[in-house]
Scaffold this active site. Sequence first.
Site, PDB file in Angstrom:
ATOM      1  CG  ASP A  59      -1.851   0.865   1.126  1.00  0.00           C
ATOM      2  OD1 ASP A  59      -2.140   1.749   0.925  1.00  0.00           O
ATOM      3  OD2 ASP A  59      -2.612   0.645   1.885  1.00  0.00           O
ATOM      4  CD  GLU A  82      -9.742   2.877  -4.399  1.00  0.00           C
ATOM      5  OE1 GLU A  82     -10.844   2.588  -5.433  1.00  0.00           O
ATOM      6  OE2 GLU A  82      -9.011   2.099  -3.774  1.00  0.00           O
ATOM      7  CB  SER A  83      -8.758   5.834 -10.926  1.00  0.00           C
ATOM      8  OG  SER A  83      -9.996   3.955 -11.445  1.00  0.00           O
ATOM      9  CB  THR A 123      -7.560  13.444 -13.553  1.00  0.00           C
ATOM     10  OG1 THR A 123      -9.122  13.578 -14.497  1.00  0.00           O
ATOM     11  CG2 THR A 123      -7.939  13.668 -12.205  1.00  0.00           C
ATOM     12  CG  ASP A 124      -9.470  16.012 -18.096  1.00  0.00           C
ATOM     13  OD1 ASP A 124     -10.174  15.103 -17.108  1.00  0.00           O
ATOM     14  OD2 ASP A 124      -9.331  15.855 -18.821  1.00  0.00           O
ATOM     15  CD  GLU A 125     -12.949  12.881 -14.097  1.00  0.00           C
ATOM     16  OE1 GLU A 125     -13.890  13.543 -12.309  1.00  0.00           O
ATOM     17  OE2 GLU A 125     -12.843  12.811 -14.700  1.00  0.00           O
ATOM     18  CE1 TYR A 149      -9.714   9.984  -9.587  1.00  0.00           C
ATOM     19  CE2 TYR A 149     -10.771  10.839 -11.065  1.00  0.00           C
ATOM     20  CZ  TYR A 149      -9.843  10.082 -10.429  1.00  0.00           C
ATOM     21  OH  TYR A 149      -8.410  10.222 -11.731  1.00  0.00           O
ATOM     22  CB  SER A 152      -9.147  12.785  -3.870  1.00  0.00           C
ATOM     23  OG  SER A 152      -9.472  11.969  -5.019  1.00  0.00           O
ATOM     24  CE  LYS A 153      -4.913  11.354  -9.551  1.00  0.00           C
ATOM     25  NZ  LYS A 153      -4.355  10.781  -9.767  1.00  0.00           N
ATOM     26  CG  LEU A 189     -18.599   4.970 -22.190  1.00  0.00           C
ATOM     27  CD1 LEU A 189     -20.721   4.747 -21.260  1.00  0.00           C
ATOM     28  CD2 LEU A 189     -19.322   6.601 -21.945  1.00  0.00           C
ATOM     29  N   PRO A 204     -25.056   1.130 -19.979  1.00  0.00           N
ATOM     30  CG  PRO A 204     -24.273   0.994 -18.360  1.00  0.00           C
ATOM     31  CD  PRO A 204     -24.149   0.061 -19.925  1.00  0.00           C
TER      32      PRO A 204
HETATM   33  P1  NAD Z   1      -7.221   1.977 -12.052  1.00  0.00           P
HETATM   34  O1  NAD Z   1      -8.020   1.691 -11.052  1.00  0.00           O
HETATM   35  O2  NAD Z   1      -7.524   0.613 -13.257  1.00  0.00           O
HETATM   36  O3  NAD Z   1      -5.737   1.210 -11.625  1.00  0.00           O
HETATM   37  C1  NAD Z   1      -5.330   1.979 -10.128  1.00  0.00           C
HETATM   38  C2  NAD Z   1      -4.105   0.993  -9.670  1.00  0.00           C
HETATM   39  O4  NAD Z   1      -3.861   1.445  -7.975  1.00  0.00           O
HETATM   40  C3  NAD Z   1      -4.812  -0.502  -9.205  1.00  0.00           C
HETATM   41  O5  NAD Z   1      -3.992  -1.215  -9.720  1.00  0.00           O
HETATM   42  C4  NAD Z   1      -4.637  -0.696  -7.663  1.00  0.00           C
HETATM   43  O6  NAD Z   1      -4.851  -1.838  -7.055  1.00  0.00           O
HETATM   44  C5  NAD Z   1      -3.146   0.629  -7.416  1.00  0.00           C
HETATM   45  N1  NAD Z   1      -4.336   1.231  -5.968  1.00  0.00           N
HETATM   46  C6  NAD Z   1      -5.233   1.207  -5.624  1.00  0.00           C
HETATM   47  N2  NAD Z   1      -4.975   2.015  -3.932  1.00  0.00           N
HETATM   48  C7  NAD Z   1      -3.986   1.544  -4.001  1.00  0.00           C
HETATM   49  C8  NAD Z   1      -2.424   1.790  -2.768  1.00  0.00           C
HETATM   50  N3  NAD Z   1      -2.994   2.647  -1.579  1.00  0.00           N
HETATM   51  N4  NAD Z   1      -1.644   1.146  -3.117  1.00  0.00           N
HETATM   52  C9  NAD Z   1      -0.928   1.165  -4.025  1.00  0.00           C
HETATM   53  N5  NAD Z   1      -1.718   0.455  -5.106  1.00  0.00           N
HETATM   54  C10 NAD Z   1      -3.265   1.339  -4.880  1.00  0.00           C
HETATM   55  O7  NAD Z   1      -6.318   3.366 -12.524  1.00  0.00           O
HETATM   56  P2  NAD Z   1      -5.999   3.859 -14.581  1.00  0.00           P
HETATM   57  O8  NAD Z   1      -7.284   4.308 -14.930  1.00  0.00           O
HETATM   58  O9  NAD Z   1      -5.311   3.209 -14.158  1.00  0.00           O
HETATM   59  O10 NAD Z   1      -5.578   5.445 -13.115  1.00  0.00           O
HETATM   60  C11 NAD Z   1      -4.192   5.172 -13.155  1.00  0.00           C
HETATM   61  C12 NAD Z   1      -4.370   6.616 -12.670  1.00  0.00           C
HETATM   62  O11 NAD Z   1      -4.286   7.945 -13.938  1.00  0.00           O
HETATM   63  C13 NAD Z   1      -4.877   7.295 -11.772  1.00  0.00           C
HETATM   64  O12 NAD Z   1      -3.850   8.241 -10.845  1.00  0.00           O
HETATM   65  C14 NAD Z   1      -5.928   8.420 -12.095  1.00  0.00           C
HETATM   66  O13 NAD Z   1      -6.332   8.904 -11.450  1.00  0.00           O
HETATM   67  C15 NAD Z   1      -4.795   8.545 -13.380  1.00  0.00           C
HETATM   68  N6  NAD Z   1      -5.784   9.126 -14.601  1.00  0.00           N
HETATM   69  C16 NAD Z   1      -7.030   8.375 -14.934  1.00  0.00           C
HETATM   70  C17 NAD Z   1      -7.301   8.438 -16.368  1.00  0.00           C
HETATM   71  C18 NAD Z   1      -8.471   7.449 -17.023  1.00  0.00           C
HETATM   72  O14 NAD Z   1      -9.151   7.593 -18.079  1.00  0.00           O
HETATM   73  N7  NAD Z   1      -8.047   6.462 -16.181  1.00  0.00           N
HETATM   74  C19 NAD Z   1      -7.321   9.455 -16.903  1.00  0.00           C
HETATM   75  C20 NAD Z   1      -6.203  10.423 -16.051  1.00  0.00           C
HETATM   76  C21 NAD Z   1      -5.423  10.325 -15.556  1.00  0.00           C
HETATM   77  O1  DAU Z   2     -11.329  12.711 -17.922  1.00  0.00           O
HETATM   78  C1  DAU Z   2      -9.984  11.746 -17.015  1.00  0.00           C
HETATM   79  C2  DAU Z   2     -11.194  11.028 -15.962  1.00  0.00           C
HETATM   80  O2  DAU Z   2     -11.422   9.980 -17.173  1.00  0.00           O
HETATM   81  C3  DAU Z   2      -9.851   9.803 -15.476  1.00  0.00           C
HETATM   82  O3  DAU Z   2     -10.013  10.752 -14.039  1.00  0.00           O
HETATM   83  C4  DAU Z   2     -10.810   9.095 -14.243  1.00  0.00           C
HETATM   84  O4  DAU Z   2      -9.780   8.172 -13.866  1.00  0.00           O
HETATM   85  C5  DAU Z   2     -11.620   8.536 -15.324  1.00  0.00           C
HETATM   86  O5  DAU Z   2     -12.720   7.539 -14.650  1.00  0.00           O
HETATM   87  C6  DAU Z   2     -12.290   8.983 -16.359  1.00  0.00           C
HETATM   88  O6  DAU Z   2     -13.735   9.409 -15.301  1.00  0.00           O
HETATM   89  P1  DAU Z   2     -15.152   9.504 -15.970  1.00  0.00           P
HETATM   90  O7  DAU Z   2     -16.096   9.644 -15.551  1.00  0.00           O
HETATM   91  O8  DAU Z   2     -14.770  10.381 -17.322  1.00  0.00           O
HETATM   92  O9  DAU Z   2     -14.994   7.822 -16.791  1.00  0.00           O
HETATM   93  P2  DAU Z   2     -16.050   7.229 -16.887  1.00  0.00           P
HETATM   94  O10 DAU Z   2     -15.876   5.862 -17.940  1.00  0.00           O
HETATM   95  O11 DAU Z   2     -16.916   6.595 -15.819  1.00  0.00           O
HETATM   96  O12 DAU Z   2     -17.402   7.650 -17.304  1.00  0.00           O
HETATM   97  C7  DAU Z   2     -17.212   8.571 -18.775  1.00  0.00           C
HETATM   98  C8  DAU Z   2     -18.205   9.003 -19.174  1.00  0.00           C
HETATM   99  O13 DAU Z   2     -19.575   8.128 -19.226  1.00  0.00           O
HETATM  100  C9  DAU Z   2     -19.007   9.927 -18.118  1.00  0.00           C
HETATM  101  O14 DAU Z   2     -19.544  10.720 -18.733  1.00  0.00           O
HETATM  102  C10 DAU Z   2     -20.390   9.457 -16.816  1.00  0.00           C
HETATM  103  C11 DAU Z   2     -20.572   7.969 -18.625  1.00  0.00           C
HETATM  104  N1  DAU Z   2     -21.475   7.601 -17.793  1.00  0.00           N
HETATM  105  C12 DAU Z   2     -20.432   6.226 -17.504  1.00  0.00           C
HETATM  106  C13 DAU Z   2     -20.048   4.863 -16.862  1.00  0.00           C
HETATM  107  C14 DAU Z   2     -19.788   3.836 -16.613  1.00  0.00           C
HETATM  108  C15 DAU Z   2     -22.631   6.233 -18.694  1.00  0.00           C
HETATM  109  O15 DAU Z   2     -23.268   7.262 -19.055  1.00  0.00           O
HETATM  110  N2  DAU Z   2     -22.579   5.346 -18.549  1.00  0.00           N
HETATM  111  C16 DAU Z   2     -21.578   4.410 -17.498  1.00  0.00           C
HETATM  112  O16 DAU Z   2     -22.179   3.158 -17.550  1.00  0.00           O
END
Ligand code: NAD
Ligand code: DAU
Length: 334
Positions: A59, A82-83, A123-125, A149, A152-153, A189, A204
């Site tokens: 961790d 946590e993402s 993230t851009d969020e 989320y 926290s980021k 999504l 959905p």
């Molecule tokens: P993910 O949820 O797929 O993976 C997160 C990983 O972190 C997992 O393997 C999990 O086991 C590990 N983890 C969680 N808590 C932990 C802890 N306390 N200690 C050690 N490991 C831990 O996430 P992702 O989508 O791969 O995103 C990775 C990073 O990129 C995140 O920081 C997220 O905020 C950022 N990000 C994601 C997106 C996206 O679209 N997915 C876009 C922009 C930025």
């Molecule tokens: O913008 C970067 C972010 O993108 C990352 O920081 C996050 O970790 C990553 O999870 C993602 O966040 P979003 O909330 O944008 O992703 P998600 O795939 O959950 O949702 C994308 C869009 O689709 C959002 O507007 C919510 C919508 N959605 C999502 C799900 C899961 C739906 O309409 N139906 C769904 O079932």
Amino acid sequence: MKLLVTGAAGFIGSNFVHYILKKYPDYSVVNLDALTYAGNLENVKEWEHDSRYTFVRGDICDAALMDGLVRDVDAVVHFAAESHVDRSILDAKSFVQTNVIGTQVLLDAALRSGKKRFHHVSTDEVFGALKPEDEPFSETTPYDPRSPYSASKAGSDHLVRAYFHTHGLPVTISNCSNNYGPYHFPEKLIPLAITNLIEGKKVPVYGDGMQVRDWLFVEDHCRAIDMIVHKGMLGETYCVGGASERANIDIVKQLLSLMGKDETSIEYVTDRPGHDRRYAINFSKIQKELGWEPTVTLEEGLASTVEWFMQHEDWWKKIKSGEYQDYYETQYKR
Ligand code: NAD
Ligand code: DAU
């Protein structure tokens, strides 16, 4: 170079490990991951027996463990988090714990081990939500996070900057838009839609489906991080995006068409509370300073992602059935 990559059993972190170990034959990687529900060692199975790759289950909040690991590497690339926004709405505690406290613990470890190079993946969020007529987010957009989320980021980003200004820790930050591609966890999504459609289920769509996201193929994101780690200006932030803004409903319709389905596979469901209406990214800084730009169009990326999920049913079916949790518990008991 030896890298500590946190969260490399997750979606983007595992893609980054593939990218780095294939590109740099003389690099090694330590994958530190807690294997939460989102961590899956099958994502990095290819490297299991490679001498350049080590996996440590742990961790990021464990200060003693982080001290030991960070001391032994040249740089930290921090993905662990946590993402998933929907989970943060149900329960924010683990988001604050991992994303804020965990990042602080890692920053302290980097500081104590002689100010190690630290790249923070964000993230851009953190910038909030745009109106249709607003300019895209850039590095100077004020922070305005609106979900637990993104809050926290945002907290973690501020800590990273504070360690640069206060302690001179050599940091960089990237704020990226929505990624998609191989190993994308099927609660998000695009992978949820693809796998539901393969299973003959509906997709959905939250609310009216008119929320806009900017989509980037995951390998392009990995290349941006690689460039920032090697050539980025210390203390700086880089916005990374795909120049592919689309309404959710249009993404879903594109997937329906790629998969030979019609709109009867769409199910409109209750909207996400506080749902951000639009994200978009101006990535001209990284383009000008480091020569990065996206190379995979959304059309190419979606087609190859659909193909990948069709060819990897074993991978996502185990996740959807929950079987993978047992696999971890038996293989990697702490
Ligand atoms: P993910 O949820 O797929 O993976 C997160 C990983 O972190 C997992 O393997 C999990 O086991 C590990 N983890 C969680 N808590 C932990 C802890 N306390 N200690 C050690 N490991 C831990 O996430 P992702 O989508 O791969 O995103 C990775 C990073 O990129 C995140 O920081 C997220 O905020 C950022 N990000 C994601 C997106 C996206 O679209 N997915 C876009 C922009 C930025
Ligand atoms: O913008 C970067 C972010 O993108 C990352 O920081 C996050 O970790 C990553 O999870 C993602 O966040 P979003 O909330 O944008 O992703 P998600 O795939 O959950 O949702 C994308 C869009 O689709 C959002 O507007 C919510 C919508 N959605 C999502 C799900 C899961 C739906 O309409 N139906 C769904 O079932």
